[in-house]
Design an enzyme around this catalytic site. Structure first.
Site, PDB file in Angstrom:
ATOM      1  N   HIS A   1       0.622  -1.175   0.001  1.00 36.55           N
ATOM      2  CA  HIS A   1       0.116   0.100   0.073  1.00 36.55           C
ATOM      3  C   HIS A   1       0.917   1.344   0.038  1.00 36.55           C
ATOM      4  O   HIS A   1       1.541   1.494   0.726  1.00 36.55           O
ATOM      5  CB  HIS A   1      -1.028  -0.078   1.321  1.00 36.55           C
ATOM      6  N   ARG A   2       0.617   2.006  -1.143  1.00 39.96           N
ATOM      7  CA  ARG A   2       1.689   3.067  -1.438  1.00 39.96           C
ATOM      8  C   ARG A   2       3.185   2.811  -1.276  1.00 39.96           C
ATOM      9  O   ARG A   2       3.934   3.485  -0.786  1.00 39.96           O
ATOM     10  CB  ARG A   2       1.290   4.261  -0.173  1.00 39.96           C
TER      11      ARG A   2
ATOM     12  N   GLU B   1       0.303  -0.748  -4.514  1.00 42.72           N
ATOM     13  CA  GLU B   1      -0.679   0.217  -4.912  1.00 42.72           C
ATOM     14  C   GLU B   1      -0.148   1.723  -4.706  1.00 42.72           C
ATOM     15  O   GLU B   1       0.798   1.752  -4.063  1.00 42.72           O
ATOM     16  CB  GLU B   1      -1.617  -0.040  -3.723  1.00 42.72           C
TER      17      GLU B   1
ATOM     18  N   ASP C   1      -1.393   5.958  -5.513  1.00 43.32           N
ATOM     19  CA  ASP C   1      -2.345   7.056  -6.001  1.00 43.32           C
ATOM     20  C   ASP C   1      -1.893   8.041  -6.906  1.00 43.32           C
ATOM     21  O   ASP C   1      -0.767   8.706  -6.897  1.00 43.32           O
ATOM     22  CB  ASP C   1      -2.595   7.838  -4.318  1.00 43.32           C
TER      23      ASP C   1
ATOM     24  N   HIS D   1      -0.830  10.618  -2.282  1.00 37.57           N
ATOM     25  CA  HIS D   1      -2.067  10.687  -1.834  1.00 37.57           C
ATOM     26  C   HIS D   1      -3.183  11.569  -1.541  1.00 37.57           C
ATOM     27  O   HIS D   1      -4.072  11.762  -1.983  1.00 37.57           O
ATOM     28  CB  HIS D   1      -1.790   9.566  -0.539  1.00 37.57           C
TER      29      HIS D   1
ATOM     30  N   GLU E   1      -4.886   3.874  -7.876  1.00 36.02           N
ATOM     31  CA  GLU E   1      -5.910   4.655  -7.263  1.00 36.02           C
ATOM     32  C   GLU E   1      -5.985   5.942  -7.976  1.00 36.02           C
ATOM     33  O   GLU E   1      -5.150   6.732  -7.562  1.00 36.02           O
ATOM     34  CB  GLU E   1      -5.967   4.631  -5.799  1.00 36.02           C
TER      35      GLU E   1
ATOM     36  N   LYS F   1      -7.243   9.772  -7.631  1.00 35.81           N
ATOM     37  CA  LYS F   1      -7.702  10.463  -6.418  1.00 35.81           C
ATOM     38  C   LYS F   1      -8.663  11.646  -6.994  1.00 35.81           C
ATOM     39  O   LYS F   1      -8.086  12.805  -6.814  1.00 35.81           O
ATOM     40  CB  LYS F   1      -6.627  10.894  -5.560  1.00 35.81           C
TER      41      LYS F   1
ATOM     42  N   ASP G   1       0.781  -1.871   4.742  1.00 34.72           N
ATOM     43  CA  ASP G   1       1.929  -0.878   4.774  1.00 34.72           C
ATOM     44  C   ASP G   1       2.975  -1.727   5.008  1.00 34.72           C
ATOM     45  O   ASP G   1       4.250  -1.104   4.687  1.00 34.72           O
ATOM     46  CB  ASP G   1       1.609   0.224   5.596  1.00 34.72           C
TER      47      ASP G   1
END
Length: 244
Positions: A7-8, A34, A36, A49, A109, A111, A229
């Site tokens: 995640h990120r 992943e 953003d 993000h 993702e 945003k 994370d």
């Protein structure tokens, strides 16, 4: 087997949404990353993000109000500034150029729930196609209208809807809007939910799974993937998973 998306990037151990966080995710053995995306003032697809740069950089202001060159002036090392010298906000193209030579999957993702970046969908899809990553990419957003538009623009790229609260018959809803997957907040996920989703051939990838007992639970449920994370920790938990 449940896949692990960093995640990120490996955001628990490295500055989120930076190249070193993505490199660490690969080193840790994640199945995918992943990230953003938003648009800079001059229309560049930047990986960040928040709608502002306040939390994750040493600057302040809205992402949309800076050109990409201006954004490069800020240090995105975030809470890891004492461990890492300078980390820049990357371009999506920078990430795609790197990921193409790896086996990693990719979740992008968009945003665009708060700020309507009018050309974001088209630009992201053009970039994915340029790097021929359609088969390895999932597009997701809390803006479900955006996912409908992405499906219209590129029917061959998988889409998924992000959401926080429980949805009624989510498998029917996700099919009605032409999406492929559900990315729910983990508290809405139960074993019967995962079973029903599987029966309807809808992928379930909950977020954000950081604590070991929660990782064990999601692996036991057999979700399609988790966002975490801590990809290295998740990989160790998955390897040691207890069968029910």
């Amino acid at each position: 087997m449940t896949k692990i998306f960093a995640h990120r990037g490996s955001a628990g151990t490295h500055p989120e949404n930076t190249m070193i966080a993505f490199w660490e995710a690969e080193r840790a053995g994640a199945d995918g990353i992943e990230l953003d995306v938003q648009l800079s003032k001059d229309g560049q697809i930047v990986v960040i993000h928040d709608e502002t740069i306040d939390r994750t950089t040493d600057g302040t202001g809205w992402v949309k109000d800076f050109t990409y060159r201006e954004l490069q002036q800020f240090n995105a090392a975030y809470k890891f500034a004492d461990q890492y010298d300078v980390c820049r906000i990357p371009l999506l193209e920078e990430v795609l150029a790197w990921i193409r030579s790896t086996p990693l999957l990719l979740n992008i993702e968009l945003k665009n729930g708060f700020i309507a970046y009018e050309t974001l969908e088209q630009k992201v899809i053009d970039m994915i196609q340029r790097y021929q990553l359609e088969e390895r990419t999932v597009l997701s957003s809390f803006n479900h209208n955006s996912m409908v538009f992405c499906r219209h623009l590129a029917p061959n790229i998988e889409t998924a809807i992000l959401y926080m609260e429980p949805l009624y018959d989510p498998w029917k809803y996700v099919r009605a809007i032409g999406a492929d997957g559900l990315h729910p907040y983990h508290r809405t996920v139960s074993e019967p939910f995962v079973r029903q989703a599987r029966n309807h051939r809808v992928a379930v990838r909950p977020f954000t799974i950081n604590k070991e007992p929660l990782m064990q639970k999601m692996f036991r449920y057999g979700v399609d993937a988790i966002f975490t994370d801590y990809p290295l920790k998740a990989k160790k938990v998955r390897q040691n998973k207890k069968t029910p």
